[in-house]
Design a protein around this motif. Sequence first.
Motif, PDB file in Angstrom:
ATOM      1  N   ILE A   1       7.352  79.967  19.808  1.00  0.00           N
ATOM      2  CA  ILE A   1       6.986  81.357  19.610  1.00  0.00           C
ATOM      3  C   ILE A   1       8.260  82.155  19.360  1.00  0.00           C
ATOM      4  O   ILE A   1       9.222  82.068  20.131  1.00  0.00           O
ATOM      5  N   HIS A   2       8.317  82.881  18.289  1.00  0.00           N
ATOM      6  CA  HIS A   2       9.532  83.580  17.890  1.00  0.00           C
ATOM      7  C   HIS A   2       9.750  84.841  18.727  1.00  0.00           C
ATOM      8  O   HIS A   2       8.814  85.419  19.288  1.00  0.00           O
ATOM      9  N   LYS A   3      10.980  85.272  18.786  1.00  0.00           N
ATOM     10  CA  LYS A   3      11.352  86.439  19.583  1.00  0.00           C
ATOM     11  C   LYS A   3      10.599  87.693  19.126  1.00  0.00           C
ATOM     12  O   LYS A   3      10.217  88.535  19.947  1.00  0.00           O
ATOM     13  N   ASP A   4      10.373  87.816  17.813  1.00  0.00           N
ATOM     14  CA  ASP A   4       9.652  88.993  17.323  1.00  0.00           C
ATOM     15  C   ASP A   4       8.245  89.063  17.923  1.00  0.00           C
ATOM     16  O   ASP A   4       7.753  90.137  18.269  1.00  0.00           O
ATOM     17  N   SER A   5       7.612  87.892  18.047  1.00  0.00           N
ATOM     18  CA  SER A   5       6.271  87.852  18.641  1.00  0.00           C
ATOM     19  C   SER A   5       6.321  88.222  20.119  1.00  0.00           C
ATOM     20  O   SER A   5       5.428  88.901  20.643  1.00  0.00           O
ATOM     21  N   LEU A   6       7.376  87.798  20.806  1.00  0.00           N
ATOM     22  CA  LEU A   6       7.542  88.149  22.218  1.00  0.00           C
ATOM     23  C   LEU A   6       7.711  89.646  22.382  1.00  0.00           C
ATOM     24  O   LEU A   6       7.171  90.263  23.314  1.00  0.00           O
ATOM     25  N   ASP A   7       8.478  90.246  21.475  1.00  0.00           N
ATOM     26  CA  ASP A   7       8.710  91.693  21.548  1.00  0.00           C
ATOM     27  C   ASP A   7       7.405  92.462  21.365  1.00  0.00           C
ATOM     28  O   ASP A   7       7.181  93.499  21.998  1.00  0.00           O
ATOM     29  N   VAL A   8       6.526  91.949  20.496  1.00  0.00           N
ATOM     30  CA  VAL A   8       5.230  92.602  20.270  1.00  0.00           C
ATOM     31  C   VAL A   8       4.396  92.597  21.548  1.00  0.00           C
ATOM     32  O   VAL A   8       3.681  93.557  21.861  1.00  0.00           O
ATOM     33  N   LEU A   9       4.485  91.512  22.327  1.00  0.00           N
ATOM     34  CA  LEU A   9       3.734  91.426  23.583  1.00  0.00           C
ATOM     35  C   LEU A   9       4.158  92.506  24.567  1.00  0.00           C
ATOM     36  O   LEU A   9       3.353  92.999  25.351  1.00  0.00           O
ATOM     37  N   GLY A  10       5.429  92.868  24.544  1.00  0.00           N
ATOM     38  CA  GLY A  10       5.923  93.928  25.423  1.00  0.00           C
ATOM     39  C   GLY A  10       5.801  93.614  26.897  1.00  0.00           C
ATOM     40  O   GLY A  10       5.521  94.499  27.714  1.00  0.00           O
ATOM     41  N   LEU A  11       6.002  92.348  27.273  1.00  0.00           N
ATOM     42  CA  LEU A  11       5.883  91.957  28.675  1.00  0.00           C
ATOM     43  C   LEU A  11       7.024  92.536  29.490  1.00  0.00           C
ATOM     44  O   LEU A  11       8.189  92.459  29.087  1.00  0.00           O
ATOM     45  N   LYS A  12       6.675  93.106  30.627  1.00  0.00           N
ATOM     46  CA  LYS A  12       7.695  93.619  31.543  1.00  0.00           C
ATOM     47  C   LYS A  12       8.171  92.497  32.464  1.00  0.00           C
ATOM     48  O   LYS A  12       7.639  91.386  32.437  1.00  0.00           O
ATOM     49  N   GLU A  13       9.150  92.808  33.295  1.00  0.00           N
ATOM     50  CA  GLU A  13       9.802  91.772  34.100  1.00  0.00           C
ATOM     51  C   GLU A  13       8.831  90.977  34.958  1.00  0.00           C
ATOM     52  O   GLU A  13       8.925  89.762  35.061  1.00  0.00           O
ATOM     53  N   LYS A  14       7.863  91.654  35.601  1.00  0.00           N
ATOM     54  CA  LYS A  14       6.954  90.966  36.520  1.00  0.00           C
ATOM     55  C   LYS A  14       5.594  90.659  35.883  1.00  0.00           C
ATOM     56  O   LYS A  14       4.693  90.160  36.556  1.00  0.00           O
ATOM     57  N   ASP A  15       5.434  90.961  34.593  1.00  0.00           N
ATOM     58  CA  ASP A  15       4.167  90.678  33.917  1.00  0.00           C
ATOM     59  C   ASP A  15       3.992  89.170  33.681  1.00  0.00           C
ATOM     60  O   ASP A  15       4.975  88.439  33.528  1.00  0.00           O
ATOM     61  N   LYS A  16       2.724  88.753  33.663  1.00  0.00           N
ATOM     62  CA  LYS A  16       2.420  87.350  33.376  1.00  0.00           C
ATOM     63  C   LYS A  16       1.442  87.287  32.211  1.00  0.00           C
ATOM     64  O   LYS A  16       0.517  88.099  32.110  1.00  0.00           O
ATOM     65  N   LEU A  17       1.639  86.310  31.358  1.00  0.00           N
ATOM     66  CA  LEU A  17       0.750  86.067  30.230  1.00  0.00           C
ATOM     67  C   LEU A  17      -0.256  84.994  30.633  1.00  0.00           C
ATOM     68  O   LEU A  17       0.136  83.919  31.088  1.00  0.00           O
ATOM     69  N   MET A  18      -1.539  85.280  30.490  1.00  0.00           N
ATOM     70  CA  MET A  18      -2.568  84.338  30.922  1.00  0.00           C
ATOM     71  C   MET A  18      -3.722  84.324  29.935  1.00  0.00           C
ATOM     72  O   MET A  18      -3.869  85.247  29.126  1.00  0.00           O
ATOM     73  N   PHE A  19      -4.549  83.282  30.014  1.00  0.00           N
ATOM     74  CA  PHE A  19      -5.803  83.293  29.271  1.00  0.00           C
ATOM     75  C   PHE A  19      -6.943  82.976  30.232  1.00  0.00           C
ATOM     76  O   PHE A  19      -6.754  82.328  31.271  1.00  0.00           O
ATOM     77  N   VAL A  20      -8.138  83.464  29.875  1.00  0.00           N
ATOM     78  CA  VAL A  20      -9.313  83.278  30.735  1.00  0.00           C
ATOM     79  C   VAL A  20      -9.836  81.858  30.559  1.00  0.00           C
ATOM     80  O   VAL A  20     -10.197  81.440  29.464  1.00  0.00           O
ATOM     81  N   SER A  21      -9.864  81.133  31.660  1.00  0.00           N
ATOM     82  CA  SER A  21     -10.306  79.738  31.610  1.00  0.00           C
ATOM     83  C   SER A  21     -11.732  79.546  32.105  1.00  0.00           C
ATOM     84  O   SER A  21     -12.365  78.527  31.836  1.00  0.00           O
ATOM     85  N   GLN A  22     -12.239  80.538  32.840  1.00  0.00           N
ATOM     86  CA  GLN A  22     -13.570  80.390  33.420  1.00  0.00           C
ATOM     87  C   GLN A  22     -14.116  81.762  33.788  1.00  0.00           C
ATOM     88  O   GLN A  22     -13.374  82.650  34.212  1.00  0.00           O
TER      89      GLN A  22
END
Length: 323
Positions: free
Chosen positions: A20-41
């Motif tokens: 995943i490229h840095k530009d895509s990470l910047d678009v996400l705008g995740l802060k220091e304590k944020d977590k990226l997740m997906f719904v599994s159930q």
Amino acid sequence: MMTKKANVKTVVSRFKGRKIHKDSLDVLGLKEKDKLMFVSQIVYNSSPVKVIRKSTTDGSIFTSYVKMLSVFAKGSSKVETSFTVPAKSIFAYGLVEIKIEDEKLKISCEPWTRSLLDWLLGDDVSNPTVQKVKEELEMKEALLQPLADLPESTRCDLLQTLSELVEDGDNLSLLDKTLDHCSNGVFECVQSEAVSSFMDLLIVSNISTSEQDAVHMLVSALHTLPDEVPPLLTRCSPDTLRVLDQLVDGLKDGRANLPESLPVPLQEGGELRWVAEFICLNDQKLKELSDGWDRPELPPEVLLEVLCLAVQGLSLMQPTTNP
């Protein structure tokens, strides 16, 4: 209850190690304590579910923050708050964390779950926060929204009858119980003329189940408040209610501040000033209140929540004004 699950192994095999490229990470705008997740159930209900919360208190109660309103409750009382969760509401969900290391995706197989019932019935008040109140309001405001779909004449008649009815705490309690029984498909004649008048309006209006549930939620919120509060809220002017509703919106957006120009009841010394200040609480003030609170069945964050729900519900009942 029904369950839907994602095939986590398939997701892991398809995306694990993907760059995943840095530009895509910047678009996400995740802060220091944020977590990226997906719904599994997800766990959802196939038909409407009734949720009930009961509490009992004995003795003499003098709430810490509502002293300025001089609310003094004596004796033994029971509080029952209930409403119906519509079908296909998500009761719980599982999340799987997506980590990013060296610009590569790394998916954990350990799920993180959060239950809707934690929000509805949770008793964890050891660390009350405004964020928890915001989560409650965001989840419940959709259940109140059908109030806006009622015909304007019906809203006006119901609001007028409700403002008279709440002057007597026993009538408000009886109305809450009557609506509770009606949600179970049982309608019983009641001895109270005020409650009968309100129920007659609902029956004549032939409202939908979601609209009746919204009315019930508003009544339950008012019933949960200290006895002196519902009359003040239901009879306040549209201007006062509009400012209070704006403060609730501000709380949900994290920017609840008292405006410079306020209706008389919200000004210093006004009968609803404490409500306005209460809605503007921050985490620190909420924690300080909780530390000295002497009404465990109605902790400060719950009082804040039901105040906001009552304000939102009453605002939705107001007559429509043309711009």
